[in-house]
Design an enzyme around this catalytic site. Structure first.
Site, PDB file in Angstrom:
ATOM      1  N   ALA A  37       0.844  -1.192   0.000  1.00  0.00           N
ATOM      2  CA  ALA A  37       0.000   0.000   0.000  1.00  0.00           C
ATOM      3  C   ALA A  37       0.880   1.244   0.000  1.00  0.00           C
ATOM      4  O   ALA A  37       1.870   1.302   0.734  1.00  0.00           O
ATOM      5  CB  ALA A  37      -0.904  -0.012   1.227  1.00  0.00           C
ATOM      6  N   HIS A  53     -10.058  -0.336   3.718  1.00  0.00           N
ATOM      7  CA  HIS A  53      -9.445  -1.189   2.683  1.00  0.00           C
ATOM      8  C   HIS A  53      -8.754  -2.393   3.318  1.00  0.00           C
ATOM      9  O   HIS A  53      -8.878  -3.515   2.833  1.00  0.00           O
ATOM     10  CB  HIS A  53      -8.438  -0.387   1.855  1.00  0.00           C
TER      11      HIS A  53
END
Length: 171
Positions: A37, A53
């Site tokens: 990420a 997420h």
């Protein structure tokens, strides 16, 4: 090993595609699922988005945060890893806001992708379809993103464009 460049606009379905593809492959091969990420939580809304997420991905995923040194994150992974990087345009923004050399970092990323021995999906926002931005920073960002996408598309085994949840296989 195979790598796919996944491009599209915001909410186009690109991240869902990359994650589902990785999950299917990992189930088949037993590879470790890794999400790299690139987002940074500069405000509470983004912090909530990042948490959502992570929760939506679930416990099967190992999450590595690499807002700036994406090449090093890839270099630290193994042969059987099944990896999604989400997303390159946030990474590029982070680099530019930190005053780093975006072109050098992009070149380093292309090299790291070439060394990577797992399976990889790189997710990025296609920002070149819009009007010419009205300020120098935004124009530089758009240009750097375009150059990054071109270099990665040349190196990729496959490239897919997402628009409105529909896919167009580019390569």
């Amino acid at each position: 090993m195979p790598f796919t460049l996944v491009l599209g606009g915001a909410r186009s379905g690109k991240s869902a595609f990359a994650q589902a593809s990785a999950e299917a492959l990992a189930a088949e091969t037993g590879g470790r699922l890794v999400m790299i990420a690139t987002a940074q939580a500069f405000d509470s809304e983004m912090a909530e988005r990042i948490a959502r997420h992570r929760q939506d991905r679930g416990p099967a995923w190992t999450t590595l945060e690499a807002p700036l040194d994406l090449a090093a994150a890839l270099d630290g992974l193994g042969t059987g890893d099944v990896v999604v990087v989400d997303c390159l345009t946030l990474w590029l923004s982070n680099l530019m806001l930190d005053g780093r050399d975006a072109a050098a970092a992009a070149s380093g990323l292309v090299e790291a992708v070439g060394r990577f021995e797992g399976t990889l999906w790189l997710v990025s926002n296609e920002v070149g379809f819009g009007i010419v931005p009205d300020n120098a920073l935004a124009r530089r960002f758009r240009d750097e993103a375009g150059r990054l996408h071109q270099a990665l598309a040349q190196a990729a085994d496959a490239a897919t464009l997402f628009v409105a949840g529909l896919t167009l296989r580019l390569k």
